[in-house]
Design a protein around this motif. Sequence first.
Motif, PDB file in Angstrom:
ATOM      1  N   ASP A  52       4.058   3.060  24.509  1.00 20.37           N
ATOM      2  CA  ASP A  52       3.609   1.791  25.080  1.00 20.37           C
ATOM      3  C   ASP A  52       2.124   1.600  24.754  1.00 20.37           C
ATOM      4  N   LYS A  53       1.846   0.795  23.740  1.00 16.40           N
ATOM      5  CA  LYS A  53       0.470   0.608  23.281  1.00 16.40           C
ATOM      6  C   LYS A  53      -0.444   0.093  24.382  1.00 16.40           C
ATOM      7  N   ALA A  54       0.059  -0.812  25.214  1.00 19.73           N
ATOM      8  CA  ALA A  54      -0.782  -1.381  26.270  1.00 19.73           C
ATOM      9  C   ALA A  54      -1.193  -0.314  27.270  1.00 19.73           C
ATOM     10  N   MET A  55      -0.252   0.507  27.715  1.00 19.11           N
ATOM     11  CA  MET A  55      -0.562   1.544  28.693  1.00 19.11           C
ATOM     12  C   MET A  55      -1.438   2.639  28.096  1.00 19.11           C
ATOM     13  N   SER A  56      -1.153   3.024  26.851  1.00 21.45           N
ATOM     14  CA  SER A  56      -1.974   4.075  26.246  1.00 21.45           C
ATOM     15  C   SER A  56      -3.405   3.607  26.054  1.00 21.45           C
ATOM     16  N   LYS A  57      -3.595   2.347  25.700  1.00 18.76           N
ATOM     17  CA  LYS A  57      -4.961   1.827  25.548  1.00 18.76           C
ATOM     18  C   LYS A  57      -5.706   1.859  26.876  1.00 18.76           C
ATOM     19  N   GLN A  58      -4.998   1.561  27.938  1.00 17.88           N
ATOM     20  CA  GLN A  58      -5.628   1.590  29.260  1.00 17.88           C
ATOM     21  C   GLN A  58      -6.069   3.009  29.619  1.00 17.88           C
ATOM     22  N   MET A  59      -5.208   3.982  29.359  1.00 17.15           N
ATOM     23  CA  MET A  59      -5.541   5.374  29.656  1.00 17.15           C
ATOM     24  C   MET A  59      -6.678   5.872  28.769  1.00 17.15           C
TER      25      MET A  59
ATOM     26  N   TYR B 107      -4.146  -9.204  14.996  1.00 17.12           N
ATOM     27  CA  TYR B 107      -2.812  -8.631  14.813  1.00 17.12           C
ATOM     28  C   TYR B 107      -2.024  -8.758  16.108  1.00 17.12           C
ATOM     29  N   VAL B 108      -0.784  -9.202  15.994  1.00 15.97           N
ATOM     30  CA  VAL B 108       0.119  -9.284  17.132  1.00 15.97           C
ATOM     31  C   VAL B 108       1.135  -8.157  16.998  1.00 15.97           C
ATOM     32  N   LYS B 109       1.282  -7.350  18.076  1.00 17.82           N
ATOM     33  CA  LYS B 109       2.145  -6.182  18.014  1.00 17.82           C
ATOM     34  C   LYS B 109       3.068  -6.116  19.235  1.00 17.82           C
ATOM     35  N   PRO B 110       4.352  -5.812  19.037  1.00 17.57           N
ATOM     36  CA  PRO B 110       5.168  -5.431  20.193  1.00 17.57           C
ATOM     37  C   PRO B 110       4.540  -4.193  20.827  1.00 17.57           C
ATOM     38  N   SER B 111       4.498  -4.130  22.139  1.00 14.41           N
ATOM     39  CA  SER B 111       3.801  -3.025  22.787  1.00 14.41           C
ATOM     40  C   SER B 111       4.479  -1.687  22.549  1.00 14.41           C
ATOM     41  N   SER B 112       5.810  -1.667  22.539  1.00 11.38           N
ATOM     42  CA  SER B 112       6.535  -0.392  22.465  1.00 11.38           C
ATOM     43  C   SER B 112       7.436  -0.337  21.245  1.00 11.38           C
ATOM     44  N   LEU B 113       6.821  -0.182  20.078  1.00 11.31           N
ATOM     45  CA  LEU B 113       7.577  -0.077  18.840  1.00 11.31           C
ATOM     46  C   LEU B 113       6.695   0.573  17.792  1.00 11.31           C
ATOM     47  N   GLY B 114       7.308   1.168  16.768  1.00 10.59           N
ATOM     48  CA  GLY B 114       6.536   1.845  15.734  1.00 10.59           C
ATOM     49  C   GLY B 114       6.854   1.315  14.352  1.00 10.59           C
ATOM     50  N   SER B 115       6.296   2.018  13.340  1.00 11.59           N
ATOM     51  CA  SER B 115       6.544   1.724  11.926  1.00 11.59           C
ATOM     52  C   SER B 115       6.148   0.307  11.519  1.00 11.59           C
ATOM     53  N   SER B 116       5.223  -0.288  12.256  1.00 12.72           N
ATOM     54  CA  SER B 116       4.712  -1.632  11.960  1.00 12.72           C
ATOM     55  C   SER B 116       5.784  -2.713  12.036  1.00 12.72           C
ATOM     56  N   ILE B 117       6.914  -2.429  12.687  1.00 13.30           N
ATOM     57  CA  ILE B 117       7.980  -3.413  12.837  1.00 13.30           C
ATOM     58  C   ILE B 117       7.570  -4.455  13.877  1.00 13.30           C
ATOM     59  N   GLY B 118       7.762  -5.735  13.542  1.00  6.51           N
ATOM     60  CA  GLY B 118       7.440  -6.814  14.466  1.00  6.51           C
ATOM     61  C   GLY B 118       5.971  -7.160  14.537  1.00  6.51           C
TER      62      GLY B 118
ATOM     63  N   GLU C 243       7.769 -13.789  16.751  1.00  6.00           N
ATOM     64  CA  GLU C 243       8.389 -12.620  16.087  1.00  6.00           C
ATOM     65  C   GLU C 243       8.319 -11.387  16.975  1.00  6.00           C
ATOM     66  N   ALA C 244       7.169 -11.103  17.542  1.00  2.00           N
ATOM     67  CA  ALA C 244       6.992  -9.892  18.339  1.00  2.00           C
ATOM     68  C   ALA C 244       7.817  -9.919  19.612  1.00  2.00           C
ATOM     69  N   PHE C 245       7.971 -11.101  20.220  1.00  2.00           N
ATOM     70  CA  PHE C 245       8.755 -11.203  21.447  1.00  2.00           C
ATOM     71  C   PHE C 245      10.253 -10.952  21.201  1.00  2.00           C
ATOM     72  N   GLN C 246      10.690 -10.928  19.962  1.00  2.00           N
ATOM     73  CA  GLN C 246      12.073 -10.564  19.671  1.00  2.00           C
ATOM     74  C   GLN C 246      12.320  -9.082  19.915  1.00  2.00           C
ATOM     75  N   TYR C 247      11.236  -8.290  19.896  1.00  2.00           N
ATOM     76  CA  TYR C 247      11.367  -6.838  20.006  1.00  2.00           C
ATOM     77  C   TYR C 247      10.880  -6.276  21.331  1.00  2.00           C
ATOM     78  N   ASP C 248      10.061  -7.024  22.045  1.00  2.00           N
ATOM     79  CA  ASP C 248       9.477  -6.498  23.278  1.00  2.00           C
ATOM     80  C   ASP C 248       9.078  -7.652  24.187  1.00  2.00           C
ATOM     81  N   ALA C 249       9.045  -7.390  25.482  1.00  2.00           N
ATOM     82  CA  ALA C 249       8.615  -8.403  26.455  1.00  2.00           C
ATOM     83  C   ALA C 249       7.132  -8.291  26.762  1.00  2.00           C
ATOM     84  N   LYS C 250       6.450  -7.361  26.087  1.00  2.00           N
ATOM     85  CA  LYS C 250       5.007  -7.170  26.277  1.00  2.00           C
ATOM     86  C   LYS C 250       4.370  -7.012  24.909  1.00  2.00           C
ATOM     87  N   LEU C 251       3.313  -7.762  24.659  1.00  2.00           N
ATOM     88  CA  LEU C 251       2.643  -7.741  23.360  1.00  2.00           C
ATOM     89  C   LEU C 251       1.192  -7.308  23.503  1.00  2.00           C
TER      90      LEU C 251
END
Length: 363
Positions: A132-139, A178-189, A205-213
């Motif tokens: 989860d990119k958002a949570m890891s950035k916060q930590m 850059y817009v990124k799905p929060s919980s995904l890897g390999s630069s997908i989405g 595009e990103a919201f197709q893969y995650d509800a948090k960007l």
Amino acid sequence: MKTKLYVLYGGKSVEHEISLKTARTVLGAVDESKFELHPIYIARDGRWCAPDTEGLPGVEAAERLVAEPTHGSEAASIGDVLLRKLSLPGKKVVLPLIHGSFGEDGTLQGLLEMLNVPYVGNGVLSAALTLDKAMSKQMLAQAGIRQVEHLVILRGQWLADETRCLSALEDGIGYPCYVKPSSLGSSIGISRCDDRSELLAGIAEAFQYDAKLVVERELPGREIQVAVMGNEEPIASLPGEFIHDHRFFDFTSKYSDPRLRMSIPAELSEALTGQVRSLALQAYRALGCEGLARVDFFLDRDGLLYLNEINALPGFTSASMYPVMWERTDGTTYAALIERLIEYAFARHEARQSLRYERHATC
């Protein structure tokens, strides 16, 4: 007696095919004088099955990775595999090779914890945090580690007030971003955006893969990676860098560009090399990582390091950055690296067995 090694791969994830590539490499490299291989395939619909590879060497087993689950539901298929495979007697360990959702996010780790079986890689909390990119950035911000400016958008916020969200992004982040799905890897989405129309398309595009960007400001410079492994006393490899001419290092660039090459160790000063290795260890500890992770940084034109993200299950084929960095750091071969990670799994599991799960009786 050989240790039973259960290799889990595939998964209900957009990174399914990447997991298959990793599993093929691992099964072909494991020392079969030490390990008894048990491949376990998780199909795209979430059902589990154990391909019939009994008696086959690892190289041949790797060619039979994909099988058709026969049980009609996820629960029935998981129960069948657990009864027929994971209940076998003897020393055992699980090697999860499922990238992304339902494999790298703490869910699979939670199941393995409940089964009380040793497994390679990060535990429940660190797996969830790192994906989860958002949570890891916060930590990481709380740990005082420099990062690129970013904002987090939830689907509910976007649907409730798109105009307000756009204003916050354009005023706070700007272009390019850059817009990124929060919980995904390999630069997908992930999308690189130069203006509002591209930003709107990237968000859709990103919201197709995650509800948090996560939306980040672009930072011109280099991308530096460091491999880390270990539990309480982790160690960091020499840093590496992919040499390429892509403005945006997307999925296709990472996996299909024949011109892509690694520079290991990366061309950095001795002082900067020491700094990036130290920061990688600091970030690894901040997120409670165990087993392994790859820590990625941006190096700007002024020589400042910004932590990009931590990948708790990095690419692990023989040509991936993570194993190659270790080989060029201390000569650790691919097969030896797998064994070291398994040793860390057993050490963590043994330490957990000393914990009490009932209170002391009172007098």
